[in-house]
Structures are given as C-alpha cells and as structure tokens.
Write a protein that holds these residues in place. Sequence first.
Motif, PDB file in Angstrom:
ATOM      1  N   LEU A   1       0.813  -0.975  -0.036  1.00 31.33           N
ATOM      2  CA  LEU A   1       0.063  -0.035   0.047  1.00 31.33           C
ATOM      3  C   LEU A   1       0.878   1.389  -0.007  1.00 31.33           C
ATOM      4  CD1 LEU A   1      -2.774  -0.950   2.360  1.00 31.33           C
ATOM      5  CD2 LEU A   1      -2.865  -0.988  -0.116  1.00 31.33           C
ATOM      6  N   ALA A   2       2.051   1.172   0.556  1.00 30.29           N
ATOM      7  CA  ALA A   2       2.728   2.318   0.938  1.00 30.29           C
ATOM      8  C   ALA A   2       3.609   2.731  -0.552  1.00 30.29           C
ATOM      9  CB  ALA A   2       3.775   2.143   1.959  1.00 30.29           C
ATOM     10  N   LEU A   3       3.881   1.680  -1.019  1.00 34.14           N
ATOM     11  CA  LEU A   3       4.571   1.605  -2.406  1.00 34.14           C
ATOM     12  C   LEU A   3       3.756   2.348  -3.454  1.00 34.14           C
ATOM     13  CD1 LEU A   3       7.352   0.892  -3.135  1.00 34.14           C
ATOM     14  CD2 LEU A   3       6.464  -1.670  -3.932  1.00 34.14           C
ATOM     15  N   VAL A   4       2.556   1.814  -3.431  1.00 38.51           N
ATOM     16  CA  VAL A   4       1.566   2.178  -4.497  1.00 38.51           C
ATOM     17  C   VAL A   4       1.191   3.937  -4.050  1.00 38.51           C
ATOM     18  CG1 VAL A   4      -0.693   2.212  -5.394  1.00 38.51           C
ATOM     19  CG2 VAL A   4       0.489  -0.055  -5.306  1.00 38.51           C
ATOM     20  N   GLU A   5       0.939   4.243  -2.769  1.00 35.16           N
ATOM     21  CA  GLU A   5       0.609   5.442  -2.415  1.00 35.16           C
ATOM     22  C   GLU A   5       1.660   6.732  -2.931  1.00 35.16           C
ATOM     23  OE1 GLU A   5      -1.381   5.969   1.344  1.00 35.16           O
ATOM     24  OE2 GLU A   5      -0.786   8.169   1.033  1.00 35.16           O
ATOM     25  N   VAL A   6       2.887   6.070  -2.602  1.00 35.21           N
ATOM     26  CA  VAL A   6       4.023   6.836  -2.855  1.00 35.21           C
ATOM     27  C   VAL A   6       4.281   7.292  -4.097  1.00 35.21           C
ATOM     28  CG1 VAL A   6       6.530   6.828  -2.700  1.00 35.21           C
ATOM     29  CG2 VAL A   6       5.213   6.350  -0.638  1.00 35.21           C
ATOM     30  N   VAL A   7       4.081   6.043  -4.957  1.00 35.09           N
ATOM     31  CA  VAL A   7       4.677   6.239  -6.274  1.00 35.09           C
ATOM     32  C   VAL A   7       3.605   7.059  -7.025  1.00 35.09           C
ATOM     33  CG1 VAL A   7       4.892   5.194  -8.668  1.00 35.09           C
ATOM     34  CG2 VAL A   7       6.203   4.259  -6.693  1.00 35.09           C
ATOM     35  N   ASP A   8       2.287   6.782  -6.539  1.00 33.01           N
ATOM     36  CA  ASP A   8       1.088   7.726  -7.140  1.00 33.01           C
ATOM     37  C   ASP A   8       1.152   9.112  -6.893  1.00 33.01           C
ATOM     38  OD1 ASP A   8      -0.950   5.579  -8.053  1.00 33.01           O
ATOM     39  OD2 ASP A   8      -2.510   7.155  -7.271  1.00 33.01           O
ATOM     40  N   LEU A   9       1.290   9.527  -5.745  1.00 39.30           N
ATOM     41  CA  LEU A   9       1.618  10.927  -5.477  1.00 39.30           C
ATOM     42  C   LEU A   9       2.492  11.555  -6.270  1.00 39.30           C
ATOM     43  CD1 LEU A   9       0.998  10.791  -1.252  1.00 39.30           C
ATOM     44  CD2 LEU A   9      -0.641  11.685  -3.384  1.00 39.30           C
ATOM     45  N   LEU A  10       3.818  10.706  -6.070  1.00 38.79           N
ATOM     46  CA  LEU A  10       4.973  11.214  -6.679  1.00 38.79           C
ATOM     47  C   LEU A  10       4.782  11.423  -8.336  1.00 38.79           C
ATOM     48  CD1 LEU A  10       7.947  11.954  -6.654  1.00 38.79           C
ATOM     49  CD2 LEU A  10       8.500   9.457  -7.045  1.00 38.79           C
ATOM     50  N   ARG A  11       4.143  10.411  -8.813  1.00 39.25           N
ATOM     51  CA  ARG A  11       3.805  10.475 -10.516  1.00 39.25           C
ATOM     52  C   ARG A  11       2.800  11.739 -10.641  1.00 39.25           C
ATOM     53  NH1 ARG A  11       4.231   6.536 -14.461  1.00 39.25           N
ATOM     54  NH2 ARG A  11       2.766   7.626 -15.662  1.00 39.25           N
ATOM     55  N   HIS A  12       1.806  12.009  -9.693  1.00 37.80           N
ATOM     56  CA  HIS A  12       1.094  12.761  -9.961  1.00 37.80           C
ATOM     57  C   HIS A  12       1.720  14.278 -10.007  1.00 37.80           C
ATOM     58  CE1 HIS A  12      -2.715  15.439  -9.139  1.00 37.80           C
ATOM     59  NE2 HIS A  12      -3.232  14.632  -9.897  1.00 37.80           N
TER      60      HIS A  12
ATOM     61  N   LEU B   1      10.619  12.760  -2.466  1.00 38.19           N
ATOM     62  CA  LEU B   1      10.863  11.198  -2.358  1.00 38.19           C
ATOM     63  C   LEU B   1      12.341  11.263  -1.174  1.00 38.19           C
ATOM     64  CD1 LEU B   1      10.808   8.237  -2.777  1.00 38.19           C
ATOM     65  CD2 LEU B   1      12.191   8.629  -4.878  1.00 38.19           C
TER      66      LEU B   1
END
Lengths: 165, 165
Positions: free
Chosen positions: B17-28, B127
């Motif tokens: 969950l952390a991985l997906v959330e972190v990359v999601d926010l970063l990508r956005h 990051l």
Amino acid sequence: MDDSTPRLDATQLGVYLALVEVVDLLRHAVDQQLREAGDLSYVQFQLLARLNASPGGSARMTDLADGVVYSRSGLTYQAGLLEKAGLVTRAPSPDDERGVTVTITDAGRERVGAVLPGHAEVILRMLFEPLSPTDAETLAGLLEPVRAHMRATPPRSAATRRRRR
Amino acid sequence: MDDSTPRLDATQLGVYLALVEVVDLLRHAVDQQLREAGDLSYVQFQLLARLNASPGGSARMTDLADGVVYSRSGLTYQAGLLEKAGLVTRAPSPDDERGVTVTITDAGRERVGAVLPGHAEVILRMLFEPLSPTDAETLAGLLEPVRAHMRATPPRSAATRRRRR
DNA sequence: TATTGTTATACTCTATAACTATA
DNA sequence: TATAGTTATAGAGTATAACAATA
C-alpha cells in the motif's frame, strides 16, 4: 546565485527509476487481474476495499475521495459505475443533507472477496518473491517516513493549487 | 487441497500500500511539473529522455517501446505527437526497410533540458527529503532484485498473453 | 458565503483488430 | 510466414467549469 540546479546522484536516480518501473509493472499486472477476476478497475477496487473495511460499510463521498481520486467529478463518475453495477448504494447523509453516503452492498462485498485471493497472489509473486521477510520489514521502515512526508506536504510545487478534489 | 489462498502478512500489505501510494503521489506531482514546465506527459518525457541518452539520439520504434508503453499503437500515437511538436523526427530505418528510426531534434533536447531541473527538484523534495544517503542505498539494494525479478517474469498470471507491445 | 456533490463537456490516453509493406 | 509499424475506431478515465442544494 544559489544552487538553482539541485542534482540527483546516481543512487537516487536509480531508486527513482526502479520505483517507478516496479510499481508500473505491478500496477499493470494488478489491473489485469482485477479486470479478469472481477471486472473492476484499480480505482473501483480501492473504493470497494475502503468501504468494505469501514464500519457499517459506509463513507461519505468526500472521505472516500481522499487519496483515491484527484477530482470530485472523478469520484462521482466511479461511484456511478459501482452503483450501476449494484456494488454500492448512494443515499443522502443523515446528518448533513448536502452529503452523500455511499454503502457497499452484499454483492459488493462478494466481489471484493472474489478478487482478493488473486490480488494477493499477484503481489506475492511479483513483489515479494525476491524479498525476505527481513527485507520486507526494512522496506516498510523506509517507505513509512516517505509516505508520511508526502501526505504532510502540500504540493506547493510551482504554483500552489488546491490540495486535491 | 493445497494452500489455494496465499496470504499477505501485515508487513507485506503495508509495503504494498505504501509503495502504490508513494509512487502515485510522486507520479502525480511529476506529471504536473512536466506539463507546466514543458508541456509533456510522463510517457512523452520518458521517450525523449531515452532518445536524449541514446547514441546519436536515435532508436527504433520497437526498442523505444520497451518498458515505456504496452501497445504498439500507443507508441505510434505518442511518437506522432512528439513529431508534430517538432521534438523528434521519424524516418525509415537504413538497415531494415520495415523499421522506423526515431531521432530527437535540437528542440527536443532543449525541451528535455528545460524540464529536467524542475523534475529533479520534485523528486528530491518529495522522495529523498526524508531519506538519508544510507537509506537511499538500502532502498536501491532492495528494489534492484525486485526489478530484475519483474523483468524476468513473463506475466503468466491467469491466461498467458503476449509479453507487451 | 462556503461546502457538497452532480452534470456537461471536452480531451487524453489506451487497446484491439485490420491492414500495408518488407524480411 | 513472420515482423514492423500505422490506422481506424471505440472505450475508459480525467479534469474544468457551471450549477443546484444545503449549512
């Protein structure tokens, strides 16, 4: 002149690229699995999973949106799809007549249940096969502060726009 | 009956969950920065960055697609946009008449240059601010085997479809 | 006046299948 | 026959702005 050109070192660049690639591949695989096993997009699955975990299986639109979707209308769209599929219901919130309370249906819970095992399997196979339990703990310890940092930091990038929604 | 229901433990679930959330926010955030600073989508930026780094600034469509896009037509579409914007050129490959060689233009290199500092800044701030250099090294060491594993593993999930493209 | 949510609309991106041309 | 790439087309998702209703 200040240091107007912040640099990523080689390690940082590597981490960034690996992170994006890994999550991209994982997301793609998970998307497919959710679609095939339960005809759900990832966003729809996230919404259902949240409702499934929340007390009473309900949440207000605004609270549901948090972290899953970046615009209000996006949530309305997705909630509309879920409702049309019979996986959630929408009703005016009892306390605040402006609000809408979304509730997961039995069919919704079944759908989540139908999809979860395959979901877990993909994650275990793709992400955790090459990691020891200790590795996972270490990873958790590294990601947690990053997550907290990102959540706490308003986008404040170039222009300061609204947070989300 | 075998263990037909593989389970994620709490740590694994948290990491995922952390991985997906972190990359999601970063990508956005990165998406926004690239759009504002250079009117580029993330995919377009990836394609330009690859060309910028490759010898002669050229690559064949097929090689370009690798890892950036999941369908051939998707690449044709994106390459078309980049060409229309004057950031790349397309010409028949010299050795294989079927192939198309894509080459970054001077304007394309300038665009990458214009966008890179802000790109690096977002990544550093979001990051790496909460990570020490040692943390970054550790993270790199954990992600590398995962990346290698994902690259090596054909999707072989439910049905075995074609690899990508 | 501020907030909640919906709607209309337009746009971006993606994927599938059919097709052309070269190997 | 297999591979490289394009095209047509259709669908899913997203965001913005205008709007209605309630606080």
